[in-house]
Design an enzyme around this catalytic site. Sequence first.
Site, PDB file in Angstrom:
ATOM      1  N   ASN A  16      49.658  41.591  42.915  1.00 53.23           N
ATOM      2  CA  ASN A  16      48.849  42.293  41.910  1.00 53.23           C
ATOM      3  C   ASN A  16      49.801  43.030  40.954  1.00 53.23           C
ATOM      4  O   ASN A  16      50.560  43.905  41.376  1.00 53.23           O
ATOM      5  CB  ASN A  16      47.913  43.269  42.634  1.00 53.23           C
ATOM      6  CG  ASN A  16      47.022  44.024  41.668  1.00 53.23           C
ATOM      7  OD1 ASN A  16      47.495  44.502  40.646  1.00 53.23           O
ATOM      8  ND2 ASN A  16      45.756  44.152  42.000  1.00 53.23           N
ATOM      9  N   HIS A  72      50.055  47.399  37.965  1.00 56.37           N
ATOM     10  CA  HIS A  72      50.829  48.616  37.701  1.00 56.37           C
ATOM     11  C   HIS A  72      52.051  48.388  36.815  1.00 56.37           C
ATOM     12  O   HIS A  72      52.647  49.348  36.338  1.00 56.37           O
ATOM     13  CB  HIS A  72      51.148  49.339  39.009  1.00 56.37           C
ATOM     14  CG  HIS A  72      49.880  49.825  39.643  1.00 56.37           C
ATOM     15  ND1 HIS A  72      49.007  50.652  38.974  1.00 56.37           N
ATOM     16  CD2 HIS A  72      49.297  49.545  40.831  1.00 56.37           C
ATOM     17  CE1 HIS A  72      47.946  50.884  39.738  1.00 56.37           C
ATOM     18  NE2 HIS A  72      48.103  50.214  40.867  1.00 56.37           N
ATOM     19  N   HIS A  84      43.388  43.069  37.878  1.00 54.51           N
ATOM     20  CA  HIS A  84      42.075  43.721  37.807  1.00 54.51           C
ATOM     21  C   HIS A  84      41.857  44.136  36.355  1.00 54.51           C
ATOM     22  O   HIS A  84      42.537  45.032  35.851  1.00 54.51           O
ATOM     23  CB  HIS A  84      42.070  44.939  38.738  1.00 54.51           C
ATOM     24  CG  HIS A  84      40.746  45.639  38.819  1.00 54.51           C
ATOM     25  ND1 HIS A  84      40.519  46.685  39.680  1.00 54.51           N
ATOM     26  CD2 HIS A  84      39.575  45.441  38.160  1.00 54.51           C
ATOM     27  CE1 HIS A  84      39.269  47.112  39.537  1.00 54.51           C
ATOM     28  NE2 HIS A  84      38.675  46.373  38.614  1.00 54.51           N
ATOM     29  N   ARG A  97      39.914  46.149  34.260  1.00 57.30           N
ATOM     30  CA  ARG A  97      38.944  47.242  34.413  1.00 57.30           C
ATOM     31  C   ARG A  97      38.170  47.449  33.123  1.00 57.30           C
ATOM     32  O   ARG A  97      38.678  47.180  32.030  1.00 57.30           O
ATOM     33  CB  ARG A  97      39.654  48.539  34.806  1.00 57.30           C
ATOM     34  CG  ARG A  97      40.281  48.492  36.187  1.00 57.30           C
ATOM     35  CD  ARG A  97      40.846  49.852  36.568  1.00 57.30           C
ATOM     36  NE  ARG A  97      39.781  50.760  36.940  1.00 57.30           N
ATOM     37  CZ  ARG A  97      39.448  51.077  38.191  1.00 57.30           C
ATOM     38  NH1 ARG A  97      40.112  50.565  39.206  1.00 57.30           N
ATOM     39  NH2 ARG A  97      38.465  51.900  38.424  1.00 57.30           N
ATOM     40  N   ARG A 119      42.521  50.308  31.537  1.00 55.54           N
ATOM     41  CA  ARG A 119      43.589  51.299  31.730  1.00 55.54           C
ATOM     42  C   ARG A 119      44.938  50.656  32.066  1.00 55.54           C
ATOM     43  O   ARG A 119      45.968  51.292  31.966  1.00 55.54           O
ATOM     44  CB  ARG A 119      43.209  52.308  32.812  1.00 55.54           C
ATOM     45  CG  ARG A 119      43.195  51.745  34.201  1.00 55.54           C
ATOM     46  CD  ARG A 119      43.024  52.826  35.241  1.00 55.54           C
ATOM     47  NE  ARG A 119      41.682  53.365  35.268  1.00 55.54           N
ATOM     48  CZ  ARG A 119      41.135  53.920  36.360  1.00 55.54           C
ATOM     49  NH1 ARG A 119      41.847  54.028  37.463  1.00 55.54           N
ATOM     50  NH2 ARG A 119      39.911  54.367  36.344  1.00 55.54           N
ATOM     51  N   GLU A 177      40.221  40.053  39.424  1.00 57.70           N
ATOM     52  CA  GLU A 177      39.351  41.078  40.029  1.00 57.70           C
ATOM     53  C   GLU A 177      38.566  41.730  38.912  1.00 57.70           C
ATOM     54  O   GLU A 177      39.147  42.110  37.885  1.00 57.70           O
ATOM     55  CB  GLU A 177      40.191  42.178  40.678  1.00 57.70           C
ATOM     56  CG  GLU A 177      40.898  41.787  41.928  1.00 57.70           C
ATOM     57  CD  GLU A 177      41.758  42.940  42.428  1.00 57.70           C
ATOM     58  OE1 GLU A 177      41.740  44.047  41.843  1.00 57.70           O
ATOM     59  OE2 GLU A 177      42.473  42.718  43.396  1.00 57.70           O
ATOM     60  N   THR A 225      40.440  51.515  43.261  1.00 62.80           N
ATOM     61  CA  THR A 225      39.208  51.090  43.933  1.00 62.80           C
ATOM     62  C   THR A 225      39.066  51.834  45.266  1.00 62.80           C
ATOM     63  O   THR A 225      39.957  51.763  46.099  1.00 62.80           O
ATOM     64  CB  THR A 225      39.238  49.562  44.167  1.00 62.80           C
ATOM     65  OG1 THR A 225      39.701  48.940  42.979  1.00 62.80           O
ATOM     66  CG2 THR A 225      37.866  49.038  44.529  1.00 62.80           C
ATOM     67  N   GLU A 228      37.281  39.728  50.597  1.00 62.55           N
ATOM     68  CA  GLU A 228      38.547  40.450  50.735  1.00 62.55           C
ATOM     69  C   GLU A 228      38.223  41.752  51.461  1.00 62.55           C
ATOM     70  O   GLU A 228      37.418  42.555  50.976  1.00 62.55           O
ATOM     71  CB  GLU A 228      39.172  40.732  49.370  1.00 62.55           C
ATOM     72  CG  GLU A 228      40.497  41.494  49.514  1.00 62.55           C
ATOM     73  CD  GLU A 228      41.255  41.645  48.204  1.00 62.55           C
ATOM     74  OE1 GLU A 228      41.075  40.813  47.287  1.00 62.55           O
ATOM     75  OE2 GLU A 228      42.038  42.615  48.108  1.00 62.55           O
ATOM     76  N   HIS A 238      44.668  46.220  49.594  1.00 62.28           N
ATOM     77  CA  HIS A 238      44.599  47.620  49.181  1.00 62.28           C
ATOM     78  C   HIS A 238      45.462  48.490  50.097  1.00 62.28           C
ATOM     79  O   HIS A 238      45.221  48.572  51.295  1.00 62.28           O
ATOM     80  CB  HIS A 238      43.164  48.172  49.154  1.00 62.28           C
ATOM     81  CG  HIS A 238      43.024  49.198  48.064  1.00 62.28           C
ATOM     82  ND1 HIS A 238      43.487  50.472  48.206  1.00 62.28           N
ATOM     83  CD2 HIS A 238      42.548  49.107  46.805  1.00 62.28           C
ATOM     84  CE1 HIS A 238      43.273  51.121  47.081  1.00 62.28           C
ATOM     85  NE2 HIS A 238      42.713  50.323  46.214  1.00 62.28           N
TER      86      HIS A 238
HETATM   87  N1  PXP Z   1      42.685  44.109  46.241  1.00 63.07           N
HETATM   88  C1  PXP Z   1      41.769  44.751  45.483  1.00 63.07           C
HETATM   89  C2  PXP Z   1      40.365  44.256  45.491  1.00 63.07           C
HETATM   90  C3  PXP Z   1      42.143  45.857  44.670  1.00 63.07           C
HETATM   91  O1  PXP Z   1      41.209  46.476  43.926  1.00 63.07           O
HETATM   92  C4  PXP Z   1      43.488  46.257  44.661  1.00 63.07           C
HETATM   93  C5  PXP Z   1      43.911  47.373  43.765  1.00 63.07           C
HETATM   94  O2  PXP Z   1      43.731  47.002  42.442  1.00 63.07           O
HETATM   95  C6  PXP Z   1      44.405  45.550  45.453  1.00 63.07           C
HETATM   96  C7  PXP Z   1      43.975  44.497  46.246  1.00 63.07           C
HETATM   97  C8  PXP Z   1      45.863  45.917  45.491  1.00 63.07           C
HETATM   98  O3  PXP Z   1      45.992  47.189  46.049  1.00 63.07           O
HETATM   99  P1  PXP Z   1      47.395  47.910  46.044  1.00 63.07           P
HETATM  100  O4  PXP Z   1      47.798  48.086  44.622  1.00 63.07           O
HETATM  101  O5  PXP Z   1      47.125  49.197  46.763  1.00 63.07           O
HETATM  102  O6  PXP Z   1      48.352  47.015  46.788  1.00 63.07           O
END
Ligand code: PXP
Length: 238
Positions: free
Chosen positions: A7, A10, A43, A45, A49, A70, A101, A151, A190
């Site tokens: 992901n 960030h 994701h 959003r 952001r 996502e 989330t 998930e 997550h």
């Molecule tokens: N899976 C989902 C559904 C999420 O919303 C997120 C955060 O955007 C992640 C995985 C990844 O989480 P993390 O950034 O804490 O590894």
Amino acid sequence: MANLGVNIDHVATIRQARGTQYPDAVEAAVLAQLGGADQITVHLREDRRHIVDRDVRLLRSVLQVPLNLEMACTAEMIKIALEVKPDMVTLVPEKREERTTEGGLDVEGQIALLSDAVKTLQAAGIPCSLFIEPEKSAIEATLKTSAQMVEFHTGRYSEVASVEQQKELQRISIACALAHEKGIAPHAGHGLNYRNVSHIARIPHMQDLNIGHSIVARAVLVGLERAVREMKDLIRNA
Ligand code: PXP
């Protein structure tokens, strides 16, 4: 062995913090691919952001690994998904004021809304996953929506320690076995990081792990390709 979905939200968070063009989420995705990412997860959003529409569209054409989009279950997002056609969509709950989330979807409480979205996306050839708590009731509700994947939210597992973490791991393992038995592919994500990923990666039938924050944080120090490779090695050797 579970697949690693990286992901890259960030990376885009750093860009959006200053309104610059760098760092580019698309460049990051290419480096993550080089490091061994099996999938790229973003994701989009509602408040944009971090990831913005341009990222999703470019990723769609540049990536050689699957793109997992996502998104919240809204008309705006469904329209974008139908245009972009990611390899899969993960429907997530979204609150504007949350930092990230915070929990799984209330599937039972939104059966009609989620079923409609899943069916619309599936009809366009886009497989769907629902981000849920690792609970029997959430899996049973998912079955009613015809989503092919779930998930499991590992946020709580990531926040607690020792006996509590063991209990949470057990809860996720049981949920994973149940999903598999019912023909739903289990994923998780997550809060997973370099210290806590191995137990989750070892769970039988676990198909994909979506990991973002810990990989991007490590990438600041060691580079993204290496950060992805190190996570991939942990999953492979779990
Ligand atoms: N899976 C989902 C559904 C999420 O919303 C997120 C955060 O955007 C992640 C995985 C990844 O989480 P993390 O950034 O804490 O590894």
